[in-house]
Design an enzyme around this catalytic site. Sequence first.
Site, PDB file in Angstrom:
ATOM      1  N   ASP A  46       0.830  -1.211   0.000  1.00 17.88           N
ATOM      2  CA  ASP A  46       0.000   0.000   0.000  1.00 17.88           C
ATOM      3  C   ASP A  46       0.858   1.252   0.000  1.00 17.88           C
ATOM      4  O   ASP A  46       0.511   2.265  -0.576  1.00 17.88           O
ATOM      5  CB  ASP A  46      -0.886   0.046   1.247  1.00 17.88           C
ATOM      6  CG  ASP A  46      -1.849  -1.123   1.328  1.00 17.88           C
ATOM      7  OD1 ASP A  46      -1.899  -1.913   0.371  1.00 17.88           O
ATOM      8  OD2 ASP A  46      -2.542  -1.237   2.351  1.00 17.88           O
TER       9      ASP A  46
ATOM     10  N   ASP B  34      -2.386   5.458  -3.177  1.00 16.67           N
ATOM     11  CA  ASP B  34      -1.800   4.296  -2.520  1.00 16.67           C
ATOM     12  C   ASP B  34      -1.081   3.506  -3.608  1.00 16.67           C
ATOM     13  O   ASP B  34      -1.602   3.344  -4.719  1.00 16.67           O
ATOM     14  CB  ASP B  34      -2.880   3.419  -1.877  1.00 16.67           C
ATOM     15  CG  ASP B  34      -3.270   3.893  -0.475  1.00 16.67           C
ATOM     16  OD1 ASP B  34      -2.900   5.027  -0.098  1.00 16.67           O
ATOM     17  OD2 ASP B  34      -3.955   3.127   0.229  1.00 16.67           O
TER      18      ASP B  34
ATOM     19  N   HIS C 237      -7.328  -0.098  -3.932  1.00 17.73           N
ATOM     20  CA  HIS C 237      -6.315  -1.094  -4.271  1.00 17.73           C
ATOM     21  C   HIS C 237      -6.829  -2.021  -5.374  1.00 17.73           C
ATOM     22  O   HIS C 237      -7.894  -2.606  -5.271  1.00 17.73           O
ATOM     23  CB  HIS C 237      -5.859  -1.884  -3.047  1.00 17.73           C
ATOM     24  CG  HIS C 237      -5.432  -0.965  -1.935  1.00 17.73           C
ATOM     25  ND1 HIS C 237      -5.349  -1.351  -0.628  1.00 17.73           N
ATOM     26  CD2 HIS C 237      -5.081   0.348  -1.969  1.00 17.73           C
ATOM     27  CE1 HIS C 237      -4.958  -0.324   0.116  1.00 17.73           C
ATOM     28  NE2 HIS C 237      -4.792   0.725  -0.672  1.00 17.73           N
TER      29      HIS C 237
ATOM     30  N   ASP D  62      -5.472  -4.782  -6.512  1.00 12.88           N
ATOM     31  CA  ASP D  62      -4.976  -6.159  -6.537  1.00 12.88           C
ATOM     32  C   ASP D  62      -5.961  -7.216  -6.033  1.00 12.88           C
ATOM     33  O   ASP D  62      -5.572  -8.348  -5.732  1.00 12.88           O
ATOM     34  CB  ASP D  62      -3.609  -6.272  -5.836  1.00 12.88           C
ATOM     35  CG  ASP D  62      -3.567  -5.629  -4.463  1.00 12.88           C
ATOM     36  OD1 ASP D  62      -4.597  -5.091  -4.018  1.00 12.88           O
ATOM     37  OD2 ASP D  62      -2.495  -5.667  -3.826  1.00 12.88           O
TER      38      ASP D  62
ATOM     39  N   CYS E  31      -0.666  -7.958  -1.074  1.00 17.08           N
ATOM     40  CA  CYS E  31      -0.680  -6.795  -0.169  1.00 17.08           C
ATOM     41  C   CYS E  31       0.456  -6.850   0.848  1.00 17.08           C
ATOM     42  O   CYS E  31       1.040  -5.825   1.202  1.00 17.08           O
ATOM     43  CB  CYS E  31      -1.979  -6.757   0.616  1.00 17.08           C
ATOM     44  SG  CYS E  31      -3.449  -6.529  -0.376  1.00 17.08           S
TER      45      CYS E  31
END
Length: 396
Positions: free
Chosen positions: A143, A221, A270, A272, A378
């Site tokens: 992040d 991020d 995010h 992912d 992550c």
Amino acid sequence: MHISNLRILPFLFAIIFDVSASTPHQECIGPLSHLSSYDEWSPLREVVVGRVEGATVADEPFVMIQATIPENQWEFFRRNAGQPFPQVQIDAAARELNEFVRILEAEGVTVRRPDHPGDLFRQAIETAEWKTKGGLYVAMPRDNLLAIGNKIIEAPMAWRSRYHEGIPYQNLLQEYEKHRGVELIKSPRPKLADTNYVRGWKYSEDSEFRSVTNDDEPTFDAADFMRFGRDLVVQESHVTNAKGIRWLQDYLGKNFRIHTIQFNDNHPMHIDATIVPLRPGLVIINPERVPESLVRKLQSGLFKGWDFVKVPRPIIPDSHTLYMTSKWINMNVLSLDEKRVMVEAQDEPMIKLFKDLGMEPIKCPFRNFNTFGGSFHCATLDVHRDGKLEQHLDAP
Ligand code: DAV
């Protein structure tokens, strides 16, 4: 020759032929190579794995909680902001991280960790504009830090509670800068003032994505970016804005091209658990967030010649606490190369998917870590992968 002179012969030999340079210990750690990493799939050599110790419930403006946290956890955040997460959950997640590290090392990957944060995240954070009761964690290097080639970029994060998150990485990053050829980039620090939040923003489950933060100052991020060599794919999210994306493009210059893609997701934070490449020509996608129409559009443009494979629906039971993520965290995998991929040990559908794709899934228990909002992608920053800067997407 006198006997006392004979005794120094081995030492002279050692100096002349420099045998000390190849002691078994040094062979184990190998030469301190320069770090670089351009994509998500080239053979992984060195990785930073986060720590969950000291994890603290984020104290954020309630609109940010509504925008980014599952609805069934809002009350938990409201009640516990600034307090430690339950210790049993932290301990269980920390054990899984240790096992993850053990597996990575057994696979030949060098693992580094940030410093233990101690009580850093229990301390209030105060600027001229605002105050929060505490921080969050250093569990998710993805992040906070973006590794592109030999650059490591510290992201201008939009959560106030993450303002000091870079501190436990500083020693490691300075070592990387001094000895491993890393160029360390501090992005402009956002103020995150009250005026940064969109006035009158209202939570709505059904509406289109409308960010809770505005474009007054660059924020992002690092986990909103996915690396494909010369091309990076990014989404605008509740923490990543157009100005943040433009700042990164300007900083990276002509050698890199950043492509913004919006997915079918009104809580984006995010990328992912939405789109993850496994090797050149193959991405796995979240079937709810990447509709057929978008797949067709991407396949006739940027992703010409690429296969898009939908991941199976997640099997994490409702009873399992997920404070900060949807169950689609099942697709948040880490590739060790184009074959080996780290996958949650109980996730049979994902294991089967990877086998069907001709890959070699490596199982690691990680559900207790998932509780804290992330999985293998992550929890890591892949600072060194083999390979060089290449073009994989069909950009002009
Ligand atoms: O459900 O897409 C992913 C969060 C990863 N930090 C989600 C959340």
